[in-house]
Design a protein around this motif. Structure first.
Motif, PDB file in Angstrom:
ATOM      1  N   THR A 224       1.009  -1.035  -0.060  1.00 36.77           N
ATOM      2  CA  THR A 224      -0.068  -0.029  -0.058  1.00 36.77           C
ATOM      3  C   THR A 224       0.813   1.115   0.005  1.00 36.77           C
ATOM      4  OG1 THR A 224      -0.119   0.599   2.168  1.00 36.77           O
ATOM      5  CG2 THR A 224      -1.599  -1.408   1.651  1.00 36.77           C
ATOM      6  N   PRO A 225       0.281   2.238  -0.533  1.00 34.10           N
ATOM      7  CA  PRO A 225       1.158   3.655  -0.068  1.00 34.10           C
ATOM      8  C   PRO A 225       0.884   4.089   1.248  1.00 34.10           C
ATOM      9  CG  PRO A 225      -1.141   3.890  -1.167  1.00 34.10           C
ATOM     10  CD  PRO A 225      -0.855   2.391  -1.122  1.00 34.10           C
ATOM     11  N   PRO A 226       1.520   5.045   1.649  1.00 34.01           N
ATOM     12  CA  PRO A 226       1.406   5.633   3.117  1.00 34.01           C
ATOM     13  C   PRO A 226       0.034   6.077   3.429  1.00 34.01           C
ATOM     14  CG  PRO A 226       3.434   6.634   1.927  1.00 34.01           C
ATOM     15  CD  PRO A 226       2.577   5.972   0.825  1.00 34.01           C
ATOM     16  N   ALA A 227      -0.265   5.429   4.551  1.00 34.00           N
ATOM     17  CA  ALA A 227      -1.635   5.638   5.167  1.00 34.00           C
ATOM     18  C   ALA A 227      -1.695   6.120   6.636  1.00 34.00           C
ATOM     19  CB  ALA A 227      -2.242   4.245   5.274  1.00 34.00           C
ATOM     20  N   PRO A 228      -2.579   7.035   7.063  1.00 41.22           N
ATOM     21  CA  PRO A 228      -2.749   7.540   8.294  1.00 41.22           C
ATOM     22  C   PRO A 228      -2.878   6.752   9.436  1.00 41.22           C
ATOM     23  CG  PRO A 228      -4.782   7.826   7.128  1.00 41.22           C
ATOM     24  CD  PRO A 228      -3.837   7.203   6.001  1.00 41.22           C
ATOM     25  N   VAL A 229      -3.285   5.259   9.203  1.00 41.51           N
ATOM     26  CA  VAL A 229      -3.408   4.555  10.398  1.00 41.51           C
ATOM     27  C   VAL A 229      -2.012   4.026  10.727  1.00 41.51           C
ATOM     28  CG1 VAL A 229      -3.663   2.455   8.824  1.00 41.51           C
ATOM     29  CG2 VAL A 229      -4.635   2.336  11.118  1.00 41.51           C
ATOM     30  N   LYS A 230      -2.001   3.683  12.039  1.00 41.52           N
ATOM     31  CA  LYS A 230      -0.459   3.468  12.732  1.00 41.52           C
ATOM     32  C   LYS A 230      -0.495   2.104  13.266  1.00 41.52           C
ATOM     33  CE  LYS A 230       1.368   7.309  11.478  1.00 41.52           C
ATOM     34  NZ  LYS A 230       2.131   7.309  10.450  1.00 41.52           N
ATOM     35  N   LEU A 231       0.369   1.269  12.868  1.00 44.42           N
ATOM     36  CA  LEU A 231       0.504   0.028  13.403  1.00 44.42           C
ATOM     37  C   LEU A 231       1.776  -0.228  14.110  1.00 44.42           C
ATOM     38  CD1 LEU A 231      -0.519  -2.905  12.927  1.00 44.42           C
ATOM     39  CD2 LEU A 231       1.177  -3.517  11.347  1.00 44.42           C
ATOM     40  N   LYS A 232       1.906  -0.601  15.272  1.00 36.06           N
ATOM     41  CA  LYS A 232       2.807  -0.417  16.609  1.00 36.06           C
ATOM     42  C   LYS A 232       4.061  -1.331  16.160  1.00 36.06           C
ATOM     43  CE  LYS A 232       0.731   2.286  19.812  1.00 36.06           C
ATOM     44  NZ  LYS A 232       0.398   2.436  21.132  1.00 36.06           N
ATOM     45  N   THR A 233       3.449  -2.619  15.746  1.00 36.31           N
ATOM     46  CA  THR A 233       4.273  -3.881  15.896  1.00 36.31           C
ATOM     47  C   THR A 233       4.267  -4.604  14.368  1.00 36.31           C
ATOM     48  OG1 THR A 233       2.342  -5.157  16.393  1.00 36.31           O
ATOM     49  CG2 THR A 233       3.632  -4.422  18.150  1.00 36.31           C
ATOM     50  N   LEU A 234       4.938  -5.811  14.607  1.00 32.60           N
ATOM     51  CA  LEU A 234       4.712  -6.483  13.293  1.00 32.60           C
ATOM     52  C   LEU A 234       3.760  -7.899  13.533  1.00 32.60           C
ATOM     53  CD1 LEU A 234       7.854  -7.703  10.961  1.00 32.60           C
ATOM     54  CD2 LEU A 234       5.623  -8.991  11.121  1.00 32.60           C
ATOM     55  N   VAL A 235       2.986  -7.944  12.852  1.00 32.01           N
ATOM     56  CA  VAL A 235       1.756  -8.931  13.259  1.00 32.01           C
ATOM     57  C   VAL A 235       2.026 -10.059  12.205  1.00 32.01           C
ATOM     58  CG1 VAL A 235      -0.783  -9.266  13.605  1.00 32.01           C
ATOM     59  CG2 VAL A 235       0.481  -7.194  14.394  1.00 32.01           C
ATOM     60  N   SER A 312     -10.334  -9.965   9.352  1.00 28.61           N
ATOM     61  CA  SER A 312     -10.545 -10.496  10.549  1.00 28.61           C
ATOM     62  C   SER A 312      -9.821 -10.360  11.807  1.00 28.61           C
ATOM     63  CB  SER A 312     -10.403 -12.220  10.304  1.00 28.61           C
ATOM     64  OG  SER A 312     -10.555 -12.986  11.492  1.00 28.61           O
ATOM     65  N   ILE A 313      -8.395 -10.038  11.358  1.00 27.19           N
ATOM     66  CA  ILE A 313      -7.225  -9.938  12.438  1.00 27.19           C
ATOM     67  C   ILE A 313      -6.978  -8.274  12.644  1.00 27.19           C
ATOM     68  CG2 ILE A 313      -5.430 -10.329  11.080  1.00 27.19           C
ATOM     69  CD1 ILE A 313      -5.748 -11.749  14.646  1.00 27.19           C
ATOM     70  N   LEU A 314      -6.903  -7.568  11.583  1.00 26.98           N
ATOM     71  CA  LEU A 314      -6.452  -6.303  11.497  1.00 26.98           C
ATOM     72  C   LEU A 314      -7.653  -5.379  10.981  1.00 26.98           C
ATOM     73  CD1 LEU A 314      -2.797  -6.769  11.071  1.00 26.98           C
ATOM     74  CD2 LEU A 314      -3.891  -5.818  13.050  1.00 26.98           C
ATOM     75  N   PRO A 315      -8.857  -5.529  11.130  1.00 23.29           N
ATOM     76  CA  PRO A 315      -9.808  -4.809  10.209  1.00 23.29           C
ATOM     77  C   PRO A 315      -9.587  -3.395   9.790  1.00 23.29           C
ATOM     78  CG  PRO A 315     -10.652  -5.021  12.748  1.00 23.29           C
ATOM     79  CD  PRO A 315      -9.408  -5.939  12.459  1.00 23.29           C
ATOM     80  N   SER A 316      -9.039  -2.517  10.525  1.00 18.95           N
ATOM     81  CA  SER A 316      -8.702  -1.248   9.955  1.00 18.95           C
ATOM     82  C   SER A 316      -7.854  -1.304   8.626  1.00 18.95           C
ATOM     83  CB  SER A 316      -8.272  -0.379  11.169  1.00 18.95           C
ATOM     84  OG  SER A 316      -6.904  -0.885  11.581  1.00 18.95           O
ATOM     85  N   LEU A 317      -7.120  -2.385   8.514  1.00 18.97           N
ATOM     86  CA  LEU A 317      -6.070  -2.433   7.306  1.00 18.97           C
ATOM     87  C   LEU A 317      -6.920  -3.138   6.206  1.00 18.97           C
ATOM     88  CD1 LEU A 317      -2.978  -3.288   9.163  1.00 18.97           C
ATOM     89  CD2 LEU A 317      -3.919  -0.969   9.216  1.00 18.97           C
ATOM     90  N   ALA A 318      -7.811  -3.945   6.326  1.00 15.46           N
ATOM     91  CA  ALA A 318      -8.391  -4.597   5.099  1.00 15.46           C
ATOM     92  C   ALA A 318      -8.762  -3.785   4.110  1.00 15.46           C
ATOM     93  CB  ALA A 318      -9.604  -5.167   5.741  1.00 15.46           C
ATOM     94  N   ASN A 319      -9.002  -2.656   4.009  1.00 18.22           N
ATOM     95  CA  ASN A 319      -9.960  -1.872   2.920  1.00 18.22           C
ATOM     96  C   ASN A 319      -8.844  -0.712   2.472  1.00 18.22           C
ATOM     97  OD1 ASN A 319     -12.153  -3.235   2.427  1.00 18.22           O
ATOM     98  ND2 ASN A 319     -12.763  -2.135   4.382  1.00 18.22           N
ATOM     99  N   LEU A 320      -7.410  -0.595   2.918  1.00 13.85           N
ATOM    100  CA  LEU A 320      -6.371   0.373   2.316  1.00 13.85           C
ATOM    101  C   LEU A 320      -6.238  -0.020   0.880  1.00 13.85           C
ATOM    102  CD1 LEU A 320      -4.057   0.098   5.111  1.00 13.85           C
ATOM    103  CD2 LEU A 320      -5.597   1.817   5.096  1.00 13.85           C
TER     104      LEU A 320
END
Length: 384
Positions: A224-235, A312-320
């Motif tokens: 994905t290109p840069p997005a405003p949502v922030k992920l703190k870890t590697l999942v 399922s696991i990271l719903p806020s990222l699914a539609n980036l």
């Protein structure tokens, strides 16, 4: 001048790092990469440095040396590779037993910490805790893969090495001795050739009549290109299914890899994610074992599977918004890499088949470069 001490085929992570290490030893090095832009398995990867994953004396030593190299690598290469250390969370599915899963991961030299759902959510708020029963926390290093390649290739050129964007047509030999390569544009001579072309190394070996335990999977993911949502870890999901599938396929090599086919022998979906420092993401991974480098993959179906799993696991990222990619990833059997001189042809070597390449490649490249120049085996046997 088209004469070199060593020619390395493949300009991804393995080829770029090894080229640099050989140039440090004052060899005339030519690195050949078929693509004019970075377009390989290294670029389409998470960039995780799994320095916890050693399981025996050799791999533990490589893990320890690997992370120490990274901690000084920006200074050594004089280029910012976005190195950082962060938490890796292996999410445990809601239907898995956390304690049993935890015990399965005790074989690694750095044991994980078992976290419950609340502790997991505290470290990574984006995880849907209703989809998990807990997680395993590992220490992890991380780099930006494309910057990593660029940094090593720039350092190689500062040492006098050359990088050319040319497709290798054939490896040339005189009887059973290497003499050089032919590309679409040129002929180059060298007494040493090292295959660092990942899955494509298998085709080169086949053309030379050599059979080594080098195989490949088709890896599919979304960038994905840069997005405003922030992920703190590697999942990543807490599963060894991909490694188990590769092991089973390698053990059935005589049956599966005799000829190219579009038969699907393994399919593993992993709902993981990493956010790079520029804000962009790498989402999910499907690993499909199909013994044809050019096998058609349905991008629409693949992308939907990836996004559904992420939802399922990271719903806020699914539609980036993002772009689906497919690349071939080499693997071997027994060891997490296939490195050494190929005995059938003098002057031919391979440096490929890496599992957890970002941790193993930099230290192993130093050992292998020293062996090729000085002939001393100080860590493992480099004779295949």
């Amino acid at each position: 001048m088209n004469n070199y001490d060593v020619i390395i085929i493949g300009g991804g992570l393995t080829g770029s790092v090894l080229s640099y290490e050989l140039a440090k030893k004052n060899l005339r090095v030519l690195l050949l990469e078929k693509d004019s832009i970075f377009n390989n398995a290294t670029v389409y990867s998470y960039g995780g440095i799994s320095y916890w994953c050693g399981t025996d004396e050799t791999t533990i030593k490589l893990c320890q040396e690997g992370i120490n190299i990274y901690r000084n690598l920006t200074e050594e290469l004089d280029y910012n590779i976005d190195f950082r250390e962060l938490d890796l969370l292996f999410t445990i599915d809601k239907n898995q037993d956390p304690e049993n899963t935890f015990q399965q991961y005790q074989k690694f030299h750095i044991a994980p910490k078992l976290l419950d759902k609340k502790e997991t959510n505290s470290l990574e708020p984006l995880i849907n805790i209703d989809a998990i029963s807990g997680s395993l926390r590992f220490p992890q290093g991380h780099v930006q893969p494309e910057k990593m390649i660029f940094a090593y290739q720039k350092a190689l050129m500062r040492l006098g090495g050359k990088v050319e964007q040319e497709l290798v047509i054939s490896v040339e030999k005189n009887q059973d001795k290497i003499i050089g390569v032919k590309t679409e544009k040129n002929s180059y001579s060298a007494s040493q050739i090292i295959l660092c072309a990942g899955a494509f190394s298998r085709s080169i070996l086949q053309n030379l009549g050599i059979n080594l335990p080098l195989y490949f999977s088709h890896a599919q993911l979304i960038m994905t290109p840069p997005a405003p949502v922030k992920l703190k870890t590697l999942v990543m999901p807490c599963t060894m299914k991909r490694l188990d599938t590769e092991k089973q396929v390698a053990q059935s090599a005589e049956k599966i890899w005799q000829k190219e086919s579009n038969t699907l022998y393994g399919d593993v979906l992993e709902a993981g994610a990493i956010q790079f420092l520029d804000g962009s993401f790498c989402l999910g991974q499907i690993s499909q074992i199909i013994p044809n480098l050019n096998s058609p993959i349905d991008s629409v179906i693949s992308e939907k599977r990836l996004r559904d799993a992420i939802a399922s696991i990271l719903p806020s990222l699914a539609n980036l918004s993002g772009k689906w990619h497919n690349c071939q990833v080499a693997f071997t059997e027994g060891m997490p890499f296939l490195v050494g001189k190929i005995g059938q042809i003098e002057g031919l070597s391979i440096f490929s088949g890496f599992t957890s390449p970002f941790v193993f490649v930099p230290p192993l490249a130093r050992y292998f470069a020293d062996y090729l120049v000085n002939g001393e085996e100080t860590l493992i046997s480099f004779n295949l």
